[in-house]
Design a protein around this motif. Structure first.
Motif, mmCIF file in Angstrom:
data_model
loop_
_atom_site.group_PDB
_atom_site.id
_atom_site.type_symbol
_atom_site.label_atom_id
_atom_site.label_comp_id
_atom_site.label_asym_id
_atom_site.label_seq_id
_atom_site.Cartn_x
_atom_site.Cartn_y
_atom_site.Cartn_z
ATOM 1 N N HIS A 47 0.833 -1.215 0.000
ATOM 2 C CA HIS A 47 0.000 0.000 0.000
ATOM 3 C C HIS A 47 0.864 1.260 0.000
ATOM 4 C CE1 HIS A 47 -3.074 2.893 1.159
ATOM 5 N NE2 HIS A 47 -2.373 3.183 2.243
ATOM 6 N N LEU A 48 1.836 1.312 0.895
ATOM 7 C CA LEU A 48 2.697 2.495 0.973
ATOM 8 C C LEU A 48 3.596 2.615 -0.250
ATOM 9 C CD1 LEU A 48 2.983 4.633 3.377
ATOM 10 C CD2 LEU A 48 1.625 2.641 3.868
ATOM 11 N N THR A 49 4.036 1.500 -0.808
ATOM 12 C CA THR A 49 4.857 1.546 -2.017
ATOM 13 C C THR A 49 4.042 2.101 -3.181
ATOM 14 O OG1 THR A 49 6.176 -0.325 -1.222
ATOM 15 C CG2 THR A 49 6.305 0.173 -3.577
ATOM 16 N N SER A 50 2.826 1.654 -3.310
ATOM 17 C CA SER A 50 1.952 2.170 -4.359
ATOM 18 C C SER A 50 1.769 3.680 -4.218
ATOM 19 C CB SER A 50 0.595 1.461 -4.305
ATOM 20 O OG SER A 50 -0.289 2.007 -5.258
ATOM 21 N N GLU A 51 1.554 4.144 -2.994
ATOM 22 C CA GLU A 51 1.408 5.592 -2.770
ATOM 23 C C GLU A 51 2.654 6.352 -3.216
ATOM 24 O OE1 GLU A 51 0.432 6.426 1.284
ATOM 25 O OE2 GLU A 51 -1.700 6.104 0.921
ATOM 26 N N GLN A 52 3.815 5.796 -2.915
ATOM 27 C CA GLN A 52 5.060 6.471 -3.307
ATOM 28 C C GLN A 52 5.206 6.507 -4.829
ATOM 29 O OE1 GLN A 52 6.534 7.952 -0.662
ATOM 30 N NE2 GLN A 52 4.937 6.849 0.443
ATOM 31 N N LEU A 53 4.755 5.470 -5.502
ATOM 32 C CA LEU A 53 4.835 5.429 -6.962
ATOM 33 C C LEU A 53 3.954 6.502 -7.611
ATOM 34 C CD1 LEU A 53 4.813 1.553 -7.458
ATOM 35 C CD2 LEU A 53 6.732 3.106 -7.919
ATOM 36 N N TRP A 54 2.847 6.819 -6.978
ATOM 37 C CA TRP A 54 1.935 7.838 -7.513
ATOM 38 C C TRP A 54 2.538 9.239 -7.446
ATOM 39 C CZ3 TRP A 54 -2.669 7.984 -10.008
ATOM 40 C CH2 TRP A 54 -3.378 6.796 -10.120
ATOM 41 N N ALA A 55 3.290 9.528 -6.407
ATOM 42 C CA ALA A 55 3.748 10.903 -6.171
ATOM 43 C C ALA A 55 4.499 11.522 -7.351
ATOM 44 C CB ALA A 55 4.581 10.975 -4.894
ATOM 45 N N PRO A 56 5.521 10.878 -7.930
ATOM 46 C CA PRO A 56 6.218 11.509 -9.055
ATOM 47 C C PRO A 56 5.299 11.770 -10.251
ATOM 48 C CG PRO A 56 7.520 9.690 -8.192
ATOM 49 C CD PRO A 56 6.174 9.624 -7.528
ATOM 50 N N GLU A 57 4.367 10.869 -10.472
ATOM 51 C CA GLU A 57 3.431 11.027 -11.588
ATOM 52 C C GLU A 57 2.528 12.242 -11.378
ATOM 53 O OE1 GLU A 57 3.496 9.108 -14.323
ATOM 54 O OE2 GLU A 57 5.077 7.830 -13.514
ATOM 55 N N LEU A 58 1.945 12.325 -10.186
ATOM 56 C CA LEU A 58 1.016 13.426 -9.903
ATOM 57 C C LEU A 58 1.743 14.764 -9.846
ATOM 58 C CD1 LEU A 58 -1.209 11.657 -7.240
ATOM 59 C CD2 LEU A 58 -1.747 12.046 -9.663
ATOM 60 N N LEU A 59 2.920 14.775 -9.265
ATOM 61 C CA LEU A 59 3.681 16.029 -9.175
ATOM 62 C C LEU A 59 4.208 16.482 -10.538
ATOM 63 C CD1 LEU A 59 5.467 15.318 -5.809
ATOM 64 C CD2 LEU A 59 3.865 17.196 -6.248
ATOM 65 N N GLU A 66 -4.826 9.520 -16.413
ATOM 66 C CA GLU A 66 -3.645 9.234 -17.228
ATOM 67 C C GLU A 66 -2.792 8.123 -16.623
ATOM 68 O OE1 GLU A 66 -2.782 13.556 -19.316
ATOM 69 O OE2 GLU A 66 -2.057 13.218 -17.278
ATOM 70 N N VAL A 67 -2.679 8.098 -15.305
ATOM 71 C CA VAL A 67 -1.900 7.043 -14.645
ATOM 72 C C VAL A 67 -2.666 5.727 -14.697
ATOM 73 C CG1 VAL A 67 -0.847 6.302 -12.471
ATOM 74 C CG2 VAL A 67 -0.716 8.711 -13.161
ATOM 75 N N GLY A 68 -3.976 5.826 -14.587
ATOM 76 C CA GLY A 68 -4.824 4.635 -14.686
ATOM 77 C C GLY A 68 -4.587 3.638 -13.576
ATOM 78 N N ASP A 69 -4.559 2.377 -13.943
ATOM 79 C CA ASP A 69 -4.431 1.308 -12.942
ATOM 80 C C ASP A 69 -3.007 0.773 -12.831
ATOM 81 O OD1 ASP A 69 -4.186 -0.078 -15.318
ATOM 82 O OD2 ASP A 69 -5.887 -1.424 -14.946
ATOM 83 N N ARG A 70 -2.050 1.546 -13.301
ATOM 84 C CA ARG A 70 -0.649 1.109 -13.329
ATOM 85 C C ARG A 70 -0.135 0.662 -11.963
ATOM 86 N NH1 ARG A 70 3.393 5.466 -15.395
ATOM 87 N NH2 ARG A 70 1.359 6.191 -16.073
ATOM 88 N N PHE A 71 -0.624 1.278 -10.887
ATOM 89 C CA PHE A 71 -0.113 0.965 -9.555
ATOM 90 C C PHE A 71 -1.118 0.186 -8.708
ATOM 91 C CE2 PHE A 71 2.038 5.112 -10.642
ATOM 92 C CZ PHE A 71 3.180 4.507 -11.131
#
Length: 191
Positions: A47-59, A66-71
């Motif tokens: 769960h926390l790893t997935s959250e970290q993966l989202w941050a660079p994309e959103l920022l 656009e990110v979709g279900d990648r994580f």
């Protein structure tokens, strides 16, 4: 903003130390329960790893669509520790970029100030860091400066912490409870 970035880094480093304590991918500790109902240590780290993966994309300005279900699903793969290390390093770097905290990010609930998003990431790292420590049976103290900040941040927002939110609803605590116990109770945890 510097304080927020610093606390984020402190809690990310603490969570990282805990992830490294879990052991190799086949260690029994990955299957231990945590205070998060129904989540094992592996589920929590995922769960926390997935959250970290989202941050660079959103920022970087990408939308949730656009990110979709990648994580979604298992983002830890065969080497959970390496997956965490890579994800948190990218997240820390993205938040530390000049001007990052002045941006607006597209979250599922809509446009959100990046500094508010970072506060939420800090909250997850701190509270779920406590969960991970409990799951591993190790020292579970949260950084005192983080506890103070999050108590101020969340004490007036208990309606957002009602059952059905990302955390369990607030619990009552004794009048003489310490700050960490009060914070954990806000998120439905008994110290």
């Amino acid at each position: 903003m510097d304080e927020l970035l610093s606390l984020h880094r402190v809690n990310a480093e603490r969570f990282s130390r805990l992830v490294h304590r879990v052991g190799p991918p086949d260690a029994d500790a990955w299957q231990r329960p945590t205070p998060c109902t129904g989540w094992t240590v592996r589920d929590l780290v995922n769960h926390l790893t997935s959250e970290q993966l989202w941050a660079p994309e959103l920022l970087a300005g990408r939308t949730v669509a656009e990110v979709g279900d990648r994580f979604d699903g298992d983002v830890l793969g065969a080497d959970p520790v390496a997956a965490w290390d890579a994800a948190v390093a990218a997240s820390l770097a993205a938040f530390a970029e000049p001007g990052a905290l002045g941006r607006t990010v597209d979250l599922s609930r809509g446009p959100t100030a990046a500094h508010d998003y970072l506060d939420e990431m800090l909250t997850d790292l701190a509270v779920h860091g406590w969960d991970l420590a409990r799951g591993l049976g190790v020292e579970d103290d949260i950084d005192p400066a983080t506890v103070d900040r999050l108590l101020v941040e969340w004490s007036g927002r208990t309606d957002e912490l009602a059952p059905g939110s990302a955390f369990a609803g607030p619990l009552d605590v004794a009048d003489d409870a310490d700050q960490q116990t009060r914070l954990l109770a806000l998120f439905g945890r008994r110290a």
